[in-house]
Design an enzyme around this catalytic site. Structure first.
Site, PDB file in Angstrom:
ATOM      1  N   ASP A  35       0.861  -1.179   0.000  1.00 54.44           N
ATOM      2  CA  ASP A  35       0.000   0.000   0.000  1.00 54.44           C
ATOM      3  C   ASP A  35       0.895   1.226   0.000  1.00 54.44           C
ATOM      4  OD1 ASP A  35      -2.342  -1.523   0.116  1.00 54.44           O
ATOM      5  OD2 ASP A  35      -2.390  -1.504   2.302  1.00 54.44           O
ATOM      6  N   ASP A  95      -7.177  -1.574  -3.801  1.00 52.81           N
ATOM      7  CA  ASP A  95      -8.084  -1.238  -2.704  1.00 52.81           C
ATOM      8  C   ASP A  95      -9.133  -0.229  -3.148  1.00 52.81           C
ATOM      9  OD1 ASP A  95      -6.492  -2.860  -1.063  1.00 52.81           O
ATOM     10  OD2 ASP A  95      -5.308  -1.164  -0.346  1.00 52.81           O
TER      11      ASP A  95
END
Length: 155
Positions: free
Chosen positions: A114, A132
């Site tokens: 991320d 995401d």
């Protein structure tokens, strides 16, 4: 066709961005990169699911998440094939592409990479990636289809 096309585009965009920021731009060395007052790039290795929930620090936990994600992607792909609704197919495609993108990370790195951080003032949203964001957009589309479009179809 729209669902599978979006799944593939999501997967490509997700993996291309991760490969670029990990190996070309070398974000782990350059972080944090402040793009504007609202957006920064940082490195977070997520060993859990969305929003860092259910962190898994064992091999067994990692493999459980991989298997569950693959099973979900297969189930949603079957749903894509059976639906006639364009928004529903697109939403499912976003979720499938995002899920597969994150599975690839778990297989390759043991965790999901991320790197996008959204913040306003002192409040910071969770660090996320394109996969995401696609999953969240897909869920919003599913909710809209279920609560708004489904009512219109029945009326």
């Amino acid at each position: 066709m729209i669902g599978f096309s979006l799944a593939l585009l999501t997967l490509i965009a997700d993996q291309a961005s991760k490969l670029y920021f990990l190996f070309v731009y070398d974000l782990p060395v350059r972080e944090p990169v402040v793009l504007n007052p609202f957006l920064s790039l940082i490195v977070v290795w997520n060993r859990g699911i969305s929003y860092g929930l259910f962190q898994q620090h064992s091999s067994l936990g990692r493999w459980i998440l991989i298997v569950v994600s693959i099973a979900a992607a297969i189930g949603l792909s079957i749903w894509i094939r059976r639906t006639a609704g364009k928004l529903l197919a697109a939403s499912l495609g976003l979720i499938v592409g995002g899920a597969v993108g994150n599975v690839i990370d778990r297989l390759a790195y043991g965790a999901v990479f991320d790197f996008i951080q959204f913040q306003i003032g002192g409040w910071s949203w969770y660090v996320f990636n394109i996969a995401d964001a696609a999953i969240v957009a897909g869920v919003v589309g599913l909710l809209y289809d279920s609560f708004v479009l489904e009512k219109r179809r029945k009326a």
